[in-house]
Design an enzyme around this catalytic site. Structure first.
Site, mmCIF file in Angstrom:
data_model
loop_
_atom_site.group_PDB
_atom_site.id
_atom_site.type_symbol
_atom_site.label_atom_id
_atom_site.label_comp_id
_atom_site.label_asym_id
_atom_site.label_seq_id
_atom_site.Cartn_x
_atom_site.Cartn_y
_atom_site.Cartn_z
ATOM 1 N N ASP A 34 -12.887 18.612 -63.648
ATOM 2 C CA ASP A 34 -11.481 18.022 -64.367
ATOM 3 C C ASP A 34 -11.097 16.889 -63.390
ATOM 4 O O ASP A 34 -9.818 16.830 -63.714
ATOM 5 C CB ASP A 34 -10.679 19.315 -64.593
ATOM 6 C CG ASP A 34 -10.364 20.015 -63.302
ATOM 7 O OD1 ASP A 34 -10.715 19.320 -62.285
ATOM 8 O OD2 ASP A 34 -9.578 20.950 -63.161
ATOM 9 N N GLU A 36 -9.767 17.028 -60.215
ATOM 10 C CA GLU A 36 -9.013 17.314 -59.439
ATOM 11 C C GLU A 36 -9.724 17.174 -58.036
ATOM 12 O O GLU A 36 -10.849 17.141 -58.126
ATOM 13 C CB GLU A 36 -8.483 18.784 -59.428
ATOM 14 C CG GLU A 36 -7.381 19.012 -60.471
ATOM 15 C CD GLU A 36 -6.959 20.317 -60.681
ATOM 16 O OE1 GLU A 36 -7.427 21.414 -60.039
ATOM 17 O OE2 GLU A 36 -5.816 20.456 -61.405
ATOM 18 N N HIS A 124 8.034 -3.570 -47.923
ATOM 19 C CA HIS A 124 8.819 -4.796 -48.685
ATOM 20 C C HIS A 124 10.022 -4.834 -48.142
ATOM 21 O O HIS A 124 10.610 -6.195 -47.849
ATOM 22 C CB HIS A 124 8.685 -4.043 -50.003
ATOM 23 C CG HIS A 124 9.503 -5.488 -50.952
ATOM 24 N ND1 HIS A 124 8.817 -6.421 -51.194
ATOM 25 C CD2 HIS A 124 10.571 -5.240 -51.607
ATOM 26 C CE1 HIS A 124 9.620 -7.272 -51.776
ATOM 27 N NE2 HIS A 124 10.606 -6.570 -52.220
ATOM 28 N N LYS A 185 13.161 -18.989 -55.569
ATOM 29 C CA LYS A 185 12.433 -18.224 -56.586
ATOM 30 C C LYS A 185 13.438 -17.493 -57.444
ATOM 31 O O LYS A 185 14.465 -16.829 -56.594
ATOM 32 C CB LYS A 185 11.381 -17.343 -56.052
ATOM 33 C CG LYS A 185 11.083 -16.171 -56.914
ATOM 34 C CD LYS A 185 9.901 -15.356 -56.241
ATOM 35 C CE LYS A 185 10.290 -13.914 -56.283
ATOM 36 N NZ LYS A 185 9.214 -13.132 -55.604
#
Ligand code: R5P
Length: 283
Positions: A34, A36, A124, A185
């Site tokens: 399945d 997993e 980030h 930007k």
């Protein structure tokens, strides 16, 4: 010390083993019918310091990291260091609108449950490290990217696609020994950005644009077009994390990109810069 490479980071894990002269943990990893995931650690790692390397992107790989952490804890490791080459969900680092989760915090809290230390690369925003409830550190891929750009690329100028990335461009330009600047930007939405023309003198120059992430390629494509319009000879784009979502590569190439460079935090055909040297210093 032992190192475990999750399926996102097998090569980085091998590189780190070489750098640090330590062994890679033997393990089994397979999927049930399945889909997993099943994992099993085969080596005896009890009372050892174990370093798990896994990028948390795409989503399926996050579950794999949790299972690896749990398995290592269960096996009796003395210390667990989790290295996340690319920390997925880091861009949702605050509530931009009511009703949103701070996804980076959710991720950090869950990863902290079964770890003693975390290392990531060019997150980030640096402040996401505070979301972890254990000591968290970051390293920058910029010096390695700059070393690559310094090899026969004759770069005259390094540019940041926005002011927020200026420090990266400056750092790279110092290593290369060239000029640096930034473009203006404005992000309209998740896929649209506006790059404002700036008074940049790029005529007949070889320009490298450096950013932390290339996702849809929109930011870089707009920047490349702008620079070519202003007479740039060659435009190279370099990033730490090359997500290259959807048509990103096509977009970059049709904008006139002369070379695409990324590190191996997320493996792709453009992973030309190894991340292991920068991580190894923090381990
Ligand atoms: C944004 O602040 C980041 O530094 C990147 O500029 C951004 O994630 C790039 O996204 P895209 O490639 O979709 O323009």
């Amino acid at each position: 010390m032992y190192i475990i490479g999750g399926t996102t980071s097998e090569k980085v894990a091998k590189d780190l083993c070489k750098e640090l002269q330590v062994s890679l943990v033997k393990m089994i990893s397979k999927r049930f019918p399945d889909d997993e995931l099943y994992i099993r650690i085969l080596d005896d790692i009890s009372k050892e310091h174990v370093v798990i390397i896994q990028t948390t992107y795409p989503d399926q790989k996050i579950i794999e990291l949790f299972l690896l952490q749990e398995a290592v804890r269960e096996a009796g490791a003395k210390k667990i260091t989790v290295v996340i080459p690319y920390f997925g969900y880091a861009r949702q680092d605050k509530k931009f609108k009511d009703g949103e989760p701070v996804s980076a915090k959710t991720m950090a809290k869950l990863i902290s449950l079964n770890a003693d230390k975390v290392i990531t690369v060019d997150p980030h925003k640096e402040y996401i490290l505070d979301f972890f409830t254990i000591p968290a550190f970051s390293c920058s891929a910029v010096p390695e990217i700059a070393k690559y750009l310094n090899k026969k690329k004759n770069i005259d100028m390094v540019l940041a696609p926005d002011k927020g990335a200026l420090e990266r461009a400056k750092q790279a330009s110092t290593i290369i020994g060239c000029d640096f600047d930034y473009m203006e930007k404005t992000r309209i939405d998740g896929t649209t950005v506006k790059i404002k023309p700036k008074n940049l003198n790029v005529r007949n120059k070889n320009v490298a644009i450096i950013d932390d992430i290339i996702s849809t390629g929109g930011t870089m494509a707009k920047s490349i077009k702008e620079l070519k319009k202003h007479g740039a000879k060659r435009v190279l784009v370099a990033c730490t994390h090359g997500l290259f979502a959807g048509e990103a590569i096509k977009k970059l190439k049709s904008a006139g990109c002369d070379e695409i460079i990324s590190t191996d935090t997320i493996r792709s055909d453009f992973s030309k810069v190894k991340i292991a040297p920068c991580i190894s210093k923090l381990i």
